[in-house]
Design a protein around this motif. Structure first.
Motif, PDB file in Angstrom:
ATOM      1  N   SER A 221      32.242  26.578  -8.843  1.00  0.00           N
ATOM      2  CA  SER A 221      31.703  27.799  -9.760  1.00  0.00           C
ATOM      3  C   SER A 221      30.500  26.846 -10.316  1.00  0.00           C
ATOM      4  O   SER A 221      30.360  25.752 -10.517  1.00  0.00           O
ATOM      5  CB  SER A 221      32.823  28.043 -10.697  1.00  0.00           C
ATOM      6  N   GLY A 222      29.587  27.924 -11.113  1.00  0.00           N
ATOM      7  CA  GLY A 222      28.637  27.109 -12.029  1.00  0.00           C
ATOM      8  C   GLY A 222      27.371  27.005 -10.950  1.00  0.00           C
ATOM      9  O   GLY A 222      27.260  27.105  -9.656  1.00  0.00           O
ATOM     10  N   THR A 223      26.327  26.359 -11.708  1.00  0.00           N
ATOM     11  CA  THR A 223      25.081  25.978 -10.833  1.00  0.00           C
ATOM     12  C   THR A 223      24.859  24.595 -11.215  1.00  0.00           C
ATOM     13  O   THR A 223      23.747  24.164 -10.680  1.00  0.00           O
ATOM     14  CB  THR A 223      23.908  27.043 -11.303  1.00  0.00           C
ATOM     15  N   GLU A 224      25.372  23.875 -11.845  1.00  0.00           N
ATOM     16  CA  GLU A 224      25.203  22.438 -12.049  1.00  0.00           C
ATOM     17  C   GLU A 224      25.446  21.647 -10.996  1.00  0.00           C
ATOM     18  O   GLU A 224      26.062  21.900  -9.880  1.00  0.00           O
ATOM     19  CB  GLU A 224      25.839  21.916 -13.565  1.00  0.00           C
ATOM     20  N   LYS A 225      25.113  20.375 -11.251  1.00  0.00           N
ATOM     21  CA  LYS A 225      25.249  19.129  -9.939  1.00  0.00           C
ATOM     22  C   LYS A 225      27.008  18.965  -9.766  1.00  0.00           C
ATOM     23  O   LYS A 225      27.654  19.191 -10.761  1.00  0.00           O
ATOM     24  CB  LYS A 225      24.946  17.868 -10.727  1.00  0.00           C
TER      25      LYS A 225
END
Length: 228
Positions: A221-225
């Motif tokens: 989930s999300g778009t971070e590292k």
């Protein structure tokens, strides 16, 4: 000496579990090898691994990491009886556990060396060993004939030993995500009885499972590292 346990997936059918002790810089590390039953006597008392089966090495890190997946890289170089070495990546398996998996494709003595990007971690770095690859065994097409690849003629698929393979596939899309273990087992048994030789699916939720798998869990989930 670090006690190691063998973790064998339910779908794997192996009848023996063997171990080999490796020593590096005065530190003992136990690797687990998983292989089918064989009757031959190993040369030099080497562990026996049938051709096209799974070698599995289990290691324990002596150092904790905040994000093991990205903080450390584990690799193993396997040298066959004849030919060029093959390098594979190891992987973090939770806690302090790491694994190396490899499929030998040539009968004879193999040697290997395991290295870690953190050279100070003696539980993962600079480990060496050997095993004896024997004739293939097993009750599946893959363990008897090897992995599938394109034939030299580029006209059909075949196994590593050149046995032809006909790709007759069903598309299950989100089957593994949405089904229970029993559902999936029944599905595979039916398709096998109908003559199918392969199943195609997607490993991410995609359109058919936007809310995750049967338990509502998502692979990411999300778009971070990515961090685990």
């Amino acid at each position: 000496m670090f006690p190691r346990r063998f973790l064998i997936a339910p779908f794997m059918r192996f009848s023996i579990r063997q171990t080999l002790m490796l020593r590096a810089s005065g530190l003992a590390v136990l690797l687990g090898f998983v292989g089918s039953t064989v009757s031959a006597v190993a040369q030099e008392n080497l562990t026996l691994i049938p051709k096209w089966s799974r070698f599995q090495g289990e290691l324990v890190s002596l150092k904790p990491y905040d994000n093991p997946v990205q903080d450390v890289q584990l690799k193993a170089e396997f040298t066959p009886p004849v030919g060029e070495p093959v390098t594979v990546d190891g992987f973090w398996d939770g806690g302090d556990d790491w694994k190396i998996r490899f499929m030998p494709d040539m009968v004879g003595k193999w040697t290997f060396k395991i290295t870690c990007s953190d050279e100070e971690n003696r539980g993962l770095h600079n480990l060496e060993g050997a095993f004896l690859c024997t004739a293939p065994t097993g009750d599946s097409r893959l363990t008897r004939n090897g992995p599938i690849r394109v034939a030299r003629s580029r006209t059909h698929f075949m196994h590593d030993n050149e046995t032809p393979f006909f790709w007759m596939a069903d598309t299950a899309w989100n089957g593994p995500l949405k089904s229970s273990e029993l559902d999936w087992k029944d599905y595979l048994e039916v398709r096998r009885s109908q003559g199918f030789t392969a199943v195609q699916w997607v490993a991410t939720p995609w359109r058919g499972a936007p809310d995750g798998d049967a338990n509502g869990e998502e692979p990411f989930s999300g778009t971070e590292k990515i961090s685990i």
